[in-house]
Design an enzyme around this catalytic site. Sequence first.
Site: not given
Length: 407
Positions: A336, A24, A214, A184
């Site tokens: 991540d 990200h 997740e 999200g």
Amino acid sequence: MTASAPAPDYAWIEQLPKVSLHDHLDGGVHPQTIVDIAAEIGHALPAQNADDLKAWFEDNANSRSLASYLETFKHTLAVMQRREDLVRIAGEHALELAFDGVLYGEVRWAPELHTAGGLSMEEAVEAVAEGFAQGAAMASQRLRKPVMVRQILCAMRQNNNSLAVAQLAVANRALGVVGFDIAGPEKEFSLQNHREALDYATQHFLPVTLHAGEAASLDSIQEAVIDGRALRLGHGVQITDDITITTLGEANPEAVTEDVDADQEVMKLGNLAAWIKDRQITLEICPCSNLQTDAAALLTDIGRLPLEQQKRARDYASHPVAMLYRSGFAVTISPDNRLMSSTSVTTEFIKLHENFGFDWPDFFQLTLNAVDGSFMPVDQKHSLRGILQDYYSTFAQAQEDLPEESA
């Protein structure tokens, strides 16, 4: 006093060529960059220098809650609203990938979260593309480290902009956009709310990876692969909820003979887990992040206890990443959020080596899995595979040539 043992030399892991698929942009901003930009725009930070700020992010990310983990992003997003800041941060991210040994990286971010300063989503995509190009050029020229960085555009489950983001992704392939994601809150917001966007991506042959497995379990994963037509699962680690540990005698009585122990433990996959494994749907596993957000079940509980009784993994050795990899799932390793989780692909590889005994053949396979799961064209995949095979062939030969006591 007893002399302490020397620290292990992991230079060989640092130098391995790598591929990162789940990275990200807003989760990898350098602390000093946040401090610099926050001072310019008047944004209040919880710490006033880079070291203290880095520590604050790490402490607050270790919340065991995805919701609390995501709260830390308000400070990174605050400094990513001007064009020049997006260019700088994207450039630094490309350099960070190069330092990490990443030859090819797909970096995801949500354009809709970068318009508060007056940028359009299109202008934000252009700024990030410029930054990636600048960073890659600097990595090649100054560091002599090649890196190719591509964008995955994320829509947010809780918002109503997914169709616009999918259209933006399709329209900006020339700027290095290779895929579409929906991120999200998994539990509260179904992918059914974003069917139009997912249909649009499919109709325009844009590859899709979706955050699933997740913060939610099997329903989320099934929705991603069936309704979302995802080629990859962002995390997907809760696929372990569809795994049962049984005995050979129960699973396959005909295999039991005098020489075979009927009580030998075997893994039994449910229909969804078998589908994910058999179709080699890529799992974008991010172990350090999973530990922070309670995403992963405790390894020793998986398949042995009812789901509601399974505890969560609290340390790397109890994460199921090695079990999934050694069971034949298409596991890949990514950081991540480099800032919040204080990690990198190199760090994850080192932890895999220390906790599960992974060695260079495993890292080679994990990297090949990432190449296969990437959204690059097949010709580029073949070329990158060749580069990796040449590197590891030379590496393996060097290991054979070492004196026995050194090897």
